[in-house]
Scaffold this active site. Structure first.
Site, short mmCIF file in Angstrom:
data_model
loop_
_atom_site.label_atom_id
_atom_site.label_comp_id
_atom_site.label_asym_id
_atom_site.label_seq_id
_atom_site.Cartn_x
_atom_site.Cartn_y
_atom_site.Cartn_z
N CYS A 154 -46.17 -45.57 40.43
CA CYS A 154 -46.34 -44.12 40.30
C CYS A 154 -47.58 -43.66 41.06
CB CYS A 154 -46.48 -43.64 38.86
SG CYS A 154 -45.01 -43.93 37.89
N LYS A 165 -45.56 -51.16 45.36
CA LYS A 165 -46.60 -51.91 46.06
C LYS A 165 -47.81 -52.20 45.17
CE LYS A 165 -48.80 -52.10 50.50
NZ LYS A 165 -48.03 -53.28 50.89
#
Ligand code: G6P
Length: 589
Positions: free
Chosen positions: A2, A584
């Site tokens: 997020c 990531k």
């Protein structure tokens, strides 16, 4: 995991500023996204499932807005679950990065008080908590502060109020404030996303809350509510470029940046390497730690420390270090390579080690991270933003750094630097060699349609094939399995049969013969072997020649495997820079 973004300023249209920020934060999650802006004392929100769009079309022009790009944890990927979430009376909207660990208890207490829920998210619990607090608190900011104190877990929120205030609070997941021209204010999950627009930055600490109102910034301690004097730093990343250039994908661009990132590692001062080497030598126990690709890098570093430094280093995986937590203490050193410097699993171990007075060293790419702040030995990768969700150049820089630290421990720092300069040149030549690239591509197109792929490695190449496996799985969703060459005969040999494909990277080192033995065993069962090595071997069905760079050959061998994974993903027409389901930067546990 997020991304959150906020903008307040006269200079830009908030819709565009927030969208641009979200595009740059998309690596943190790309299930759904949303933007909220204020105009005429009311908030409008636009939310969508999928990748961040080109425009937030339905929203009115505005100068104040927030946005979110989601990696779903609580609740499916739907419009309802996308952020920002409105308050029932639309007096504010909220976006969130993290996981509320006590969500069940909070939700049932709110439900008892009559609060209803529209989405399946834990985020909505924060919204309702604020609404409940708002009934008695003297201001919205105070309601947010008190509600935030009730949350357990690593959470960061950003709230847009109808009157144009933006309030953001951090505990765990990163949050940076940037000041641009004409008093523009940016808030973001990372520095890179707003770097081109800001002159100075303020990295919020855990337990801090910032309010931005009419160009004024106020910072408070969430626990006490007392003001804190903000300490701004100059933004050193202003000229950082976030573009694919002429490459088809960020992944390919970033693989091509390997020589640059190795040279960045070499540039770091000898004094810093020597200081870390001294700390390692005098440590009671030496641990390297990372998650995912950084976990493979940590393991490679431990390998180098054992081999060249003569140090009994032990590698840990962030989320799997449970039983070590009681063992770590004063006199130990923990060494963490991390792109983001925020990976929750790793941070948790480092925080504990820090409180137990262990020494911490980190090698981080993202400026202003928690890991860097926690570290006694702070190294920066200075590799520039890595946008592709699959880590490539950072892995190369992490193992190059690990190698150099081990050489410093060995007392051969200068030799280590020379070797790294040499390997950077060899990698550069390889990447410029059109025939080599075409060959990798041909192999990738052939292997992309396999159901399973096995990778064999040993010694310095063991973690390299493991990382090759990670890249293949991430990019092409082909089932790959890395096998320690020596262990093959103990179990995985049962899988070797005609039609089975095996890839191996081999160096001219002391374990080379033993890997070739494993290759024999594989061939004897009819499987075919693709060898990546300095010279052809009669047992390779397919062969890719790579230069022999001696001690650093594992660093070079990463490149063909990364390219293989890249071209496999391309051959399958996958979203190379954003593989399904992964993020990531994993700032939650
Ligand atoms: C995620 C990413 C990996 C990365 C890992 C650790 O799992 O998908 O590519 O290696 O997090 O991230 P870090 O920021 O600590 O290097």
């Amino acid at each position: 995991m997020c991304g959150i973004f906020g903008y307040a300023g006269e200079k830009r249209d908030a819709r565009e500023a927030v969208l641009e920020g979200l595009q740059r934060l998309e690596y943190r999650g790309y299930d759904s996204w949303g933007v909220g802006v204020v105009s005429d004392d009311s908030i409008s929100v636009d939310k969508h499932v999928g990748l961040v769009g080109k425009d937030a079309g339905t929203l009115p022009k505005s100068h104040i807005g927030i946005g979110h790009t989601r990696w779903a944890t609580h609740g499916k990927v739907t419009n309802e679950n996308a952020h920002p979430h409105y308050a029932s009376d639309k007096s504010f909207a909220l976006a969130h990065n993290g996981i509320v660990e006590n969500v069940a208890a909070l939700k049932s207490s709110l439900q008892k008080d009559g609060y209803a829920f529209i989405s399946e998210t834990d985020t909505e619990v924060i919204v309702r908590l604020i609404e409940r607090r708002r009934r008695t608190a003297k201001s919205l900011a105070e309601a947010i502060r008190l509600s935030f104190k009730e949350l357990e877990g690593r959470n960061t929120i950003i709230v847009l109020a109808r009157d144009g205030e933006i309030i953001a609070a951090r505990n765990g997941s990163p949050l940076v404030l940037g000041i641009g021209a004409k008093s523009e204010i940016y808030l973001s999950s990372d520095v890179f996303s707003c770097a081109p627009h800001v002159k100075s930055i303020l990295v919020l600490d855990n337990g801090e809350m910032v309010t931005v109102c009419d160009g004024e910034i106020s910072l408070v301690n969430i626990l006490t509510g007392k003001s804190i004097k903000p300490v701004y730093e100059k933004n050193l990343l202003k000229d950082v470029s976030v573009s694919k250039g002429s490459y088809d994908h960020y992944m390919l661009k970033e693989i091509n940046e390997a020589p640059f990132v190795i040279r960045q590692v070499v540039k770091e001062s000898d004094a810093k390497y020597r200081a870390l080497a001294r700390a390692i030598k005098k440590a009671r126990r030496v641990y390297t730690i990372g998650s995912g690709t950084a976990g493979a890098a940590a393991a490679q570093m431990a390998f180098y420390l054992r081999l060249y430094g003569g140090i009994e280093a032990k590698e840990l995986i962030g989320a799997e270090a449970y039983e070590y937590k009681s063992l770590i203490g004063k006199g130990d050193i923990l060494i963490a390579p991390s792109q983001s410097g925020e990976t929750a699993d790793v941070l948790e171990v480092l925080e504990l080690a820090h409180t137990r007075k262990a020494t911490i060293a980190s090698f981080v790419n993202m400026p202003g991270s928690m890991m860097t702040r926690l570290s006694d030995h702070k190294f920066m990768a200075n590799a520039g933003p890595e946008i592709c969700v699959m880590s490539t150049k950072i892995f190369v820089s992490q193992i190059a750094w690990g190698y150099l630290v081990a050489k410093a421990v060995e007392g051969k720092l200068a030799e280590g630097k020379r070797n790294l300069k040499k390997v950077a040149t060899e990698v550069e030549k390889l990447l410029a060699d059109k025939k080599f690239i075409r060959e990798v591509k041909d192999h990738a197109e052939r292997l992309a349609h396999k159901e399973h792929l096995y990778l064999l490695g040993k010694g310095q190449n063991l973690q390299i094939v493991r990382e090759g496996m990670v890249k293949i799985i991430e990019g092409s969703y082909v089932h790959a399995h890395a096998i320690p060459a020596g262990d093959l005969k103990h179990y995985a040999i049962t899988l070797m049969a005609p039609d089975v494909s095996v890839v191996t990277t081999i160096s001219n080192d002391e374990v080379c013969a033993s890997v070739l033995n494993a290759v024999h065993e594989v061939r004897a069962r009819g499987a075919s072997v693709f060898g990546i090595a300095p010279q052809m071997n009669e047992n390779f069905d397919d062969f890719l020649a790579v230069p022999d760079t001696g001690e650093t050959s594992a660093i070079l061998n990463v490149i063909p495997l990364q390219l293989l994974a890249y071209y496999m993903a391309v051959a399958l027409d996958h979203n190379v820079d954003k593989p399904r389901n992964i993020a990531k930067s994993v700032t939650v546990k």
